[in-house]
Design a protein around this motif. Structure first.
Motif, PDB file in Angstrom:
ATOM      1  N   ASP A 175     161.324  67.826  95.975  1.00 51.73           N
ATOM      2  CA  ASP A 175     160.819  66.499  95.366  1.00 51.73           C
ATOM      3  C   ASP A 175     160.054  65.967  96.284  1.00 51.73           C
ATOM      4  O   ASP A 175     159.600  64.710  96.056  1.00 51.73           O
ATOM      5  N   VAL A 176     160.237  66.028  97.532  1.00 47.85           N
ATOM      6  CA  VAL A 176     159.390  65.237  98.415  1.00 47.85           C
ATOM      7  C   VAL A 176     158.076  66.100  98.899  1.00 47.85           C
ATOM      8  O   VAL A 176     157.336  65.244  99.725  1.00 47.85           O
ATOM      9  N   ILE A 177     157.807  66.984  98.417  1.00 49.82           N
ATOM     10  CA  ILE A 177     156.528  67.851  98.855  1.00 49.82           C
ATOM     11  C   ILE A 177     155.233  66.883  98.381  1.00 49.82           C
ATOM     12  O   ILE A 177     155.285  66.176  97.299  1.00 49.82           O
ATOM     13  N   GLY A 178     154.161  67.220  98.924  1.00 47.82           N
ATOM     14  CA  GLY A 178     152.859  66.191  98.485  1.00 47.82           C
ATOM     15  C   GLY A 178     151.992  66.256  99.637  1.00 47.82           C
ATOM     16  O   GLY A 178     152.229  66.543 100.740  1.00 47.82           O
ATOM     17  N   ALA A 179     150.897  65.716  99.356  1.00 47.35           N
ATOM     18  CA  ALA A 179     150.038  65.155 100.455  1.00 47.35           C
ATOM     19  C   ALA A 179     150.511  64.488 101.599  1.00 47.35           C
ATOM     20  O   ALA A 179     151.263  63.542 101.273  1.00 47.35           O
ATOM     21  N   ASP A 180     149.917  64.793 102.627  1.00 49.51           N
ATOM     22  CA  ASP A 180     150.534  64.237 103.909  1.00 49.51           C
ATOM     23  C   ASP A 180     149.431  63.542 104.711  1.00 49.51           C
ATOM     24  O   ASP A 180     149.106  63.866 105.910  1.00 49.51           O
ATOM     25  N   PRO A 181     148.506  62.530 104.188  1.00 49.74           N
ATOM     26  CA  PRO A 181     147.450  62.059 104.957  1.00 49.74           C
ATOM     27  C   PRO A 181     147.695  61.310 106.155  1.00 49.74           C
ATOM     28  O   PRO A 181     146.786  61.459 107.135  1.00 49.74           O
ATOM     29  N   GLU A 182     148.760  60.513 106.269  1.00 46.77           N
ATOM     30  CA  GLU A 182     149.246  59.949 107.714  1.00 46.77           C
ATOM     31  C   GLU A 182     149.377  60.923 108.807  1.00 46.77           C
ATOM     32  O   GLU A 182     148.808  60.747 109.772  1.00 46.77           O
ATOM     33  N   ARG A 183     149.924  61.982 108.422  1.00 52.13           N
ATOM     34  CA  ARG A 183     150.257  63.156 109.399  1.00 52.13           C
ATOM     35  C   ARG A 183     148.690  63.669 109.798  1.00 52.13           C
ATOM     36  O   ARG A 183     148.634  64.004 111.249  1.00 52.13           O
ATOM     37  N   LEU A 184     148.105  63.939 108.883  1.00 50.14           N
ATOM     38  CA  LEU A 184     146.816  64.765 109.352  1.00 50.14           C
ATOM     39  C   LEU A 184     145.940  63.625 109.943  1.00 50.14           C
ATOM     40  O   LEU A 184     144.895  64.027 110.753  1.00 50.14           O
ATOM     41  N   ALA A 185     146.047  62.277 109.509  1.00 44.08           N
ATOM     42  CA  ALA A 185     145.001  61.526 110.132  1.00 44.08           C
ATOM     43  C   ALA A 185     145.614  61.264 111.857  1.00 44.08           C
ATOM     44  O   ALA A 185     144.561  60.692 112.517  1.00 44.08           O
ATOM     45  N   ARG A 186     146.491  61.798 112.144  1.00 46.28           N
ATOM     46  CA  ARG A 186     146.846  61.810 113.622  1.00 46.28           C
ATOM     47  C   ARG A 186     146.382  62.973 114.540  1.00 46.28           C
ATOM     48  O   ARG A 186     146.380  62.826 115.620  1.00 46.28           O
ATOM     49  N   ILE A 187     145.703  63.784 113.657  1.00 49.21           N
ATOM     50  CA  ILE A 187     145.047  64.907 114.438  1.00 49.21           C
ATOM     51  C   ILE A 187     143.472  64.903 114.702  1.00 49.21           C
ATOM     52  O   ILE A 187     142.774  64.518 113.739  1.00 49.21           O
ATOM     53  N   GLY A 188     143.215  64.770 115.949  1.00 50.34           N
ATOM     54  CA  GLY A 188     141.929  65.034 116.312  1.00 50.34           C
ATOM     55  C   GLY A 188     141.154  66.329 116.147  1.00 50.34           C
ATOM     56  O   GLY A 188     140.106  66.483 116.075  1.00 50.34           O
ATOM     57  N   ALA A 189     142.039  67.369 116.357  1.00 49.89           N
ATOM     58  CA  ALA A 189     141.473  68.889 116.535  1.00 49.89           C
ATOM     59  C   ALA A 189     142.590  69.741 116.172  1.00 49.89           C
ATOM     60  O   ALA A 189     143.610  69.459 116.908  1.00 49.89           O
ATOM     61  N   PHE A 190     142.308  70.613 115.368  1.00 53.08           N
ATOM     62  CA  PHE A 190     143.137  71.808 115.160  1.00 53.08           C
ATOM     63  C   PHE A 190     142.381  73.122 115.536  1.00 53.08           C
ATOM     64  O   PHE A 190     141.572  73.410 115.031  1.00 53.08           O
ATOM     65  N   VAL A 191     142.786  73.926 116.199  1.00 56.10           N
ATOM     66  CA  VAL A 191     142.517  75.005 116.796  1.00 56.10           C
ATOM     67  C   VAL A 191     143.496  76.368 116.402  1.00 56.10           C
ATOM     68  O   VAL A 191     144.775  76.205 117.157  1.00 56.10           O
ATOM     69  N   GLU A 192     143.015  77.292 115.790  1.00 52.74           N
ATOM     70  CA  GLU A 192     144.112  78.529 115.372  1.00 52.74           C
ATOM     71  C   GLU A 192     143.639  79.512 116.064  1.00 52.74           C
ATOM     72  O   GLU A 192     142.510  79.824 115.840  1.00 52.74           O
ATOM     73  N   LEU A 193     144.465  80.273 116.971  1.00 55.11           N
ATOM     74  CA  LEU A 193     144.230  81.580 117.347  1.00 55.11           C
ATOM     75  C   LEU A 193     144.674  82.830 116.325  1.00 55.11           C
ATOM     76  O   LEU A 193     145.703  82.630 115.899  1.00 55.11           O
ATOM     77  N   HIS A 194     143.883  83.628 116.111  1.00 57.86           N
ATOM     78  CA  HIS A 194     144.467  84.655 115.202  1.00 57.86           C
ATOM     79  C   HIS A 194     143.715  86.232 115.620  1.00 57.86           C
ATOM     80  O   HIS A 194     142.686  86.297 116.362  1.00 57.86           O
ATOM     81  N   VAL A 195     144.446  87.060 115.429  1.00 60.50           N
ATOM     82  CA  VAL A 195     144.072  88.578 115.678  1.00 60.50           C
ATOM     83  C   VAL A 195     142.945  88.715 114.580  1.00 60.50           C
ATOM     84  O   VAL A 195     142.658  88.183 113.461  1.00 60.50           O
ATOM     85  N   GLU A 196     141.801  89.278 114.906  1.00 67.75           N
ATOM     86  CA  GLU A 196     140.626  89.658 114.345  1.00 67.75           C
ATOM     87  C   GLU A 196     141.055  90.434 113.173  1.00 67.75           C
ATOM     88  O   GLU A 196     141.737  91.516 113.498  1.00 67.75           O
ATOM     89  N   GLN A 197     140.576  90.327 111.893  1.00 72.07           N
ATOM     90  CA  GLN A 197     140.902  91.196 110.855  1.00 72.07           C
ATOM     91  C   GLN A 197     139.646  91.957 110.568  1.00 72.07           C
ATOM     92  O   GLN A 197     138.907  91.813 109.568  1.00 72.07           O
ATOM     93  N   GLY A 198     139.424  92.642 111.425  1.00 72.42           N
ATOM     94  CA  GLY A 198     137.863  93.576 111.381  1.00 72.42           C
ATOM     95  C   GLY A 198     137.605  94.012 112.788  1.00 72.42           C
ATOM     96  O   GLY A 198     138.725  93.931 113.578  1.00 72.42           O
ATOM     97  N   ARG A 199     136.540  94.470 112.991  1.00 67.66           N
ATOM     98  CA  ARG A 199     136.040  95.351 114.050  1.00 67.66           C
ATOM     99  C   ARG A 199     134.976  94.883 114.914  1.00 67.66           C
ATOM    100  O   ARG A 199     134.459  95.510 115.734  1.00 67.66           O
ATOM    101  N   ALA A 200     134.565  93.391 114.604  1.00 66.29           N
ATOM    102  CA  ALA A 200     133.295  93.029 115.090  1.00 66.29           C
ATOM    103  C   ALA A 200     133.441  92.952 116.660  1.00 66.29           C
ATOM    104  O   ALA A 200     132.406  93.342 117.460  1.00 66.29           O
ATOM    105  N   LEU A 201     134.666  92.381 117.338  1.00 67.35           N
ATOM    106  CA  LEU A 201     134.846  92.316 118.564  1.00 67.35           C
ATOM    107  C   LEU A 201     134.968  93.719 119.312  1.00 67.35           C
ATOM    108  O   LEU A 201     134.628  93.886 120.353  1.00 67.35           O
ATOM    109  N   ASP A 202     135.544  94.626 118.590  1.00 68.10           N
ATOM    110  CA  ASP A 202     135.791  95.984 119.222  1.00 68.10           C
ATOM    111  C   ASP A 202     134.400  96.844 119.453  1.00 68.10           C
ATOM    112  O   ASP A 202     134.243  97.230 120.320  1.00 68.10           O
ATOM    113  N   LEU A 203     133.587  96.376 118.255  1.00 68.31           N
ATOM    114  CA  LEU A 203     132.303  96.969 118.139  1.00 68.31           C
ATOM    115  C   LEU A 203     131.350  96.257 119.481  1.00 68.31           C
ATOM    116  O   LEU A 203     130.439  97.138 119.900  1.00 68.31           O
TER     117      LEU A 203
END
Length: 400
Positions: free
Chosen positions: A162-190
């Motif tokens: 019952d408490v789920i929903g938009a969380d603008p106050e939390r996101l407003a505290r973030i200046g940058a989000f960086v996500e590391l991920h395994v590549e899903q393809g072969r561009a770097l391998d090639l």
């Protein structure tokens, strides 16, 4: 960390992972995240949408630098998609502490819930809710294959739906989000590079095709008397491949439901889910409209009714150019690490959040190019290169 996380939710038969949202495997992954956070003296919390956070510094100070990914999986998925980003985030923090780095901004590691959408059919539920891209009403209508609703699943796992929903106050505290991920393809391998930067995420979506015919006896019904929706569906699958090839896009029917699903029964309903992605919106529109038009022609030819429903859609995501250029500048100080910029057809939490906060992505080389499969892989050396690149980025962003 990798050894501790590796067995959770692994299917002994396929070797793949079944870490679905709000299940026992998901709970074990969440417990692992909390353990890693507390072991490092980080402030641990779970937000209103079930996303997990581990904070170094006071989030109320604002302009925080956040990294992380997700721990859930597609059915029989690989070990790296999602977890590599979370493990690398903790490892990068360890690296920065070994350098005695002092931060001028809060730093956080996050595990977003239900990124893959394997259970309820919608990807990035945790980040969509936080960003206000999924309403409470829409979330409450989500159901899994057994008819269990998202609120029921959350409640069974000990969370308050019952408490789920938009969380603008939390996101407003973030200046940058960086996500590391395994590549899903072969561009770097090639290209021979260990780490890359994301430029954009292709527009993509999911469409449900409901072909409704007439159930009948498979042994006694003449071929000319049949209204078999499986034929229309099969022809549509082949059409999807042709349309995608013409537009240099991708289109996949990867999930199917058949009723009554009997070996000796002509189906009354064949429901297939289309996933399609392209480099630009016009190409995606061309592919999907071509598939739908052909599907209706195939349905008419077999006396079958067709309904097409768009279940989700994400427009093209151009990652924040200023942040991407800053990451390139930071990583460019390492003359041994080339950092190519490449696009991707895969969706991510970073893409969902990009409309609200500056986001960027790092990719780690995948020598096989295989993803969403037990064969998904990255070498230890490349994973370490990713950790060091992420550490450099976090140091550069949180000290500036």
């Amino acid at each position: 960390m990798w050894r501790d996380l590796k067995p959770i939710g692994r299917n002994p038969g396929s070797g793949g992972y079944r870490r679905f949202a709000w299940t026992g495997a998901d709970a074990e992954c969440r417990a692992w995240f909390e353990e890693q956070a507390r072991a490092r003296g980080l402030a641990y919390e779970v937000d209103r949408n079930g996303n997990q956070w581990a904070w170094l510094g006071d989030p109320a100070d604002g302009d925080a630098v956040v990294t992380g990914s997700h721990l859930d999986s597609v059915p029989d998925g690989g070990a790296f998609d999602g977890p590599l980003g979370v493990v690398s985030s903790f490892a990068a923090l360890d690296e920065l502490r070994s350098r005695n780095v002092q931060f001028s901004k809060p730093l956080a590691i996050v595990n977003f819930g239900d990124e893959e959408g394997a259970r309820f059919g919608l990807a990035c539920v945790g980040s969509r809710l936080a960003a206000g891209q999924l309403t409470v009403e829409q979330a409450h209508r989500l159901r899994d294959a057994d008819g269990v609703s998202l609120p029921e699943a959350m409640e069974a796992a000990g969370f308050d739906p019952d408490v789920i929903g938009a969380d603008p106050e939390r996101l407003a505290r973030i200046g940058a989000f960086v996500e590391l991920h395994v590549e899903q393809g072969r561009a770097l391998d090639l290209s021979g590079d260990r780490v890359g930067l994301a430029s954009a995420i292709w527009p993509h979506g999911r469409w449900r095709f409901d072909f409704r015919g007439e159930a009948n006896h498979a042994g006694t019904t003449r071929l000319v008397d049949r209204r078999d929706p499986m034929l229309s569906y099969a022809e549509t699958v082949l059409t999807a491949r042709r349309e995608a090839q013409l537009a240099s896009a991708v289109a996949t029917f990867g999930k199917i439901s058949v009723e009554p699903n009997g070996v000796n029964a002509i189906p009354s309903l064949v429901r297939g889910w289309l996933d399609s992605r392209a480099a630009d919106q016009a190409s995606l529109d061309t592919v999907v409209s071509g598939i739908e038009q052909a599907a209706r022609e195939h349905a008419d030819a077999h006396g079958v009714e067709l309904d097409v429903v768009r279940e989700s859609f994400t427009p093209v995501v151009e990652f924040d150019h200023a942040l991407r250029d800053e990451l390139a500048r930071i990583l460019g100080t390492d003359t041994d690490l080339k950092v190519p910029v490449l696009g991707t057809g895969a969706g991510h939490d970073a893409g969902i959040l990009s409309g609200t906060i500056p986001t960027a992505m790092l990719f780690v080389r995948n020598p096989t190019g295989v993803s969403h499969s037990p064969a998904e892989y990255a070498t230890e050396d490349d994973c370490v290169a990713g950790v060091l690149a992420l550490a450099d980025v976090l140091e550069g962003l949180a000290r500036r």
